[in-house]
Design an enzyme around this catalytic site. Structure first.
Site, PDB file in Angstrom:
ATOM      1  N   VAL A  18      -4.816  -5.037   6.239  1.00 24.76           N
ATOM      2  CA  VAL A  18      -5.297  -5.464   7.165  1.00 24.76           C
ATOM      3  C   VAL A  18      -6.465  -6.292   6.813  1.00 24.76           C
ATOM      4  CG1 VAL A  18      -7.073  -5.211   9.175  1.00 24.76           C
ATOM      5  CG2 VAL A  18      -5.245  -3.570   8.800  1.00 24.76           C
ATOM      6  N   ASP A  75     -12.925  -4.928  -2.895  1.00 31.40           N
ATOM      7  CA  ASP A  75     -12.286  -3.475  -2.760  1.00 31.40           C
ATOM      8  C   ASP A  75     -12.746  -2.615  -3.940  1.00 31.40           C
ATOM      9  OD1 ASP A  75      -9.534  -2.721  -1.175  1.00 31.40           O
ATOM     10  OD2 ASP A  75     -10.069  -1.786  -2.852  1.00 31.40           O
ATOM     11  N   THR A 128      -8.564   4.552   8.714  1.00 32.32           N
ATOM     12  CA  THR A 128      -9.110   5.653   9.324  1.00 32.32           C
ATOM     13  C   THR A 128      -8.042   6.727   9.422  1.00 32.32           C
ATOM     14  OG1 THR A 128      -9.063   4.499  11.357  1.00 32.32           O
ATOM     15  CG2 THR A 128     -11.346   4.667  10.320  1.00 32.32           C
ATOM     16  N   THR A 136      -9.906   1.414  13.443  1.00 31.88           N
ATOM     17  CA  THR A 136      -9.701   2.167  14.481  1.00 31.88           C
ATOM     18  C   THR A 136     -10.456   3.577  14.499  1.00 31.88           C
ATOM     19  OG1 THR A 136      -7.723   0.926  14.667  1.00 31.88           O
ATOM     20  CG2 THR A 136      -8.008   2.891  15.910  1.00 31.88           C
ATOM     21  N   CYS A 164      -1.414   4.025  11.974  1.00 35.71           N
ATOM     22  CA  CYS A 164      -2.170   3.513  13.407  1.00 35.71           C
ATOM     23  C   CYS A 164      -1.316   4.282  14.537  1.00 35.71           C
ATOM     24  CB  CYS A 164      -1.564   2.230  13.685  1.00 35.71           C
ATOM     25  SG  CYS A 164      -2.476   0.783  12.707  1.00 35.71           S
ATOM     26  N   ARG A 193       2.209   5.264   3.874  1.00 38.41           N
ATOM     27  CA  ARG A 193       1.263   5.965   4.536  1.00 38.41           C
ATOM     28  C   ARG A 193       1.605   6.844   5.790  1.00 38.41           C
ATOM     29  NH1 ARG A 193      -3.719   2.259   5.231  1.00 38.41           N
ATOM     30  NH2 ARG A 193      -2.324   0.733   5.685  1.00 38.41           N
TER      31      ARG A 193
END
Length: 461
Positions: free
Chosen positions: A22, A40, A90, A125, A265, A336
């Protein structure tokens, strides 16, 4: 001048905290218009970016080579920016409760380097309330500054779809929110620099947080419905894909299909909403039911594979199965929370030897997360079953002849004879005893009739 005006004139910079799937597209997009610091904590990732390599494959090596983003792993460089965008993942913990560690850590890092007059916008999120009730206190503690007086916060949920080359940051309407009207206007103007589709101003940060989390919860529920239909129709020996194609001729039928729901997500965000609901004394019924169906699909696919192998007279313990695709979705290296791993684990419980092929997957992440090595297509020989789990473009180029070559030589079947049998009134079940090559085509890459005519024992969701 306002912060927006100073950003446009390059007197001030924007920082992006978190350069993953993202954050990187955001950084690159803004760098075409204004000065950008890309931060980062992963030093190895930063070195890759500096050398023009895009491990996310979201923007491509060539664009990374030519971008003006100032990549760094030095957190003190964040002091050079006045507008900060936090885009860290998240995830959820093993018990499906929110893991806010990344966003809390990012808040601490940013807080240590926050200067007066800054605006901090979170894109991660979260459930409603996290920005103002968890992140803001951390920023205040670490910086010694007061929110609303010394700095302001906003929220703009990410809507980037990894691997999607059509729906990008620039082409998706951006929801924005701010703690007050002035902050909202500034955040909106900044994002309008790069989002051609425009922005939508939410009435509050909590509304924006809630809007994001229900977007993915809605998709999760719809896919769960498709998965449940698939289970029902398989018991009825009805082809689910054929049913959906027929139903899809109605103008208001929603275009969803069954499959494995993983990633960072859709497979995660619903748990953020149900967690908050539990805190408020409400136990989710629809959302958690959908999650359970989707979480169990890996086991269901593995069991269905074993059943087909048994019908093909295969010895299960010690059988060899190839799985094509292990990323959480097609055409992305992201592994992931991939649910293909659930299929692998379940098959291994039966004593099956599994070989995974995926030209897109990030090999290092795959090994680090799951201790899984990858094989090349040419390594896949003498298989007892082949599973196509992820519809990568590379796999779409494979023919049924390519697939047949992956099975053992002892599985030779006269395809001409099989085609003649299939052309008669015999049902698919009548053919199963004659087939010994099992093809599990989860997303329907191949034509069912052609596969069965070629002598394959075919199954899909």
């Amino acid at each position: 001048m306002t912060i927006y005006e100073r950003i446009v004139t390059r007197d001030e910079k924007i920082s992006i905290v978190g350069l993953g799937y993202v954050g990187m597209p955001i950084a690159v997009a803004f760098a075409k218009k204004v000065g950008v610091i890309g931060f980062d904590v992963n030093k190895e990732k930063i070195e890759l970016y500096k050398n023009g390599i895009d491990p996310t494959k979201e923007v491509g090596d060539e664009i990374i080579k030519n971008t003006t983003v100032d990549f760094t792993s030095d957190e003190t460089r964040l002091r050079e920016a006045k507008f900060h965008i936090v885009a860290v993942p998240t995830p959820v913990k093993d018990d499906h409760t929110p893991d806010l560690t990344p966003v809390e850590s990012a808040s601490r890092t940013l807080g240590r380097n926050l200067t007066k007059g800054s605006i901090v916008v979170f894109e991660s999120t979260v459930y409603p309330g996290v920005t103002e009730e968890i992140c803001v206190p951390i920023l205040e503690k670490e910086s010694g500054l007061k929110c609303g007086i010394d700095f302001k916060v906003g929220y703009s949920p990410e809507r980037i779809n990894p691997g999607d080359k059509v729906h990008r940051l620039e082409t998706i309407v951006k929801v924005v929110a701010g703690q007050d009207e002035e902050t909202l206007e500034t955040v909106a103007k900044v994002y309008e620099l790069v989002v051609k589709a425009g922005v939508y101003k939410a009435e509050s940060i909590k509304v924006a947080e809630a809007a994001k989390v229900i977007e993915n919860a809605q998709r999760d529920i719809n896919i769960a419905f498709m998965n449940e239909l698939s289970i029902i129709f398989n018991k009825m020996s009805i082809d689910t894909k054929a049913v959906l194609e027929a139903a899809g001729t109605k103008w208001n039928f929603l275009n969803f299909s069954p499959g494995l729901v993983g990633g960072h997500c859709i497979g995660v965000d619903p748990y953020y909403l149900t967690y908050k609901a539990e805190q408020m004394g409400y136990h989710s019924q629809i959302i958690l039911s959908g999650r359970k169906i989707n979480d169990d699909m890996g086991k269901y696919i593995a069991e269905s594979t074993v059943k087909k192998m048994i019908k093909a007279n295969k010895q299960i313990n010690g059988a060899k199965v190839a799985i094509f695709g292990i990323t959480f979705k097609e055409n992305t290296p992201d592994v992931r929370n991939t649910k293909v791993v659930d299929v692998i684990k379940e098959l291994e419980e039966y004593g099956v030897e599994v070989k995974v092929v995926d030209p897109a997957a990030d090999k290092e992440d795959l090994w680090h997360e799951y201790r899984i090595n990858l094989y090349e297509i040419e390594d896949i020989k003498e298989m007892d079953a082949v599973i196509f789990a992820v519809p990568h473009e590379e796999f779409k180029a494979l023919s049924l002849e390519d697939v047949i070559a992956m099975f053992g030589s002892s599985d030779c079947i006269n395809t001409e004879v099989m085609a003649e049998i299939a052309a008669t009134s015999e049902s698919v079940l009548d053919l199963e005893s004659n087939n010994s090559r099992v093809l599990i085509d989860i997303k329907g890459l191949f034509n069912r009739e052609e596969a069965e005519n070629a002598g394959l024992l075919y199954w899909r969701l």
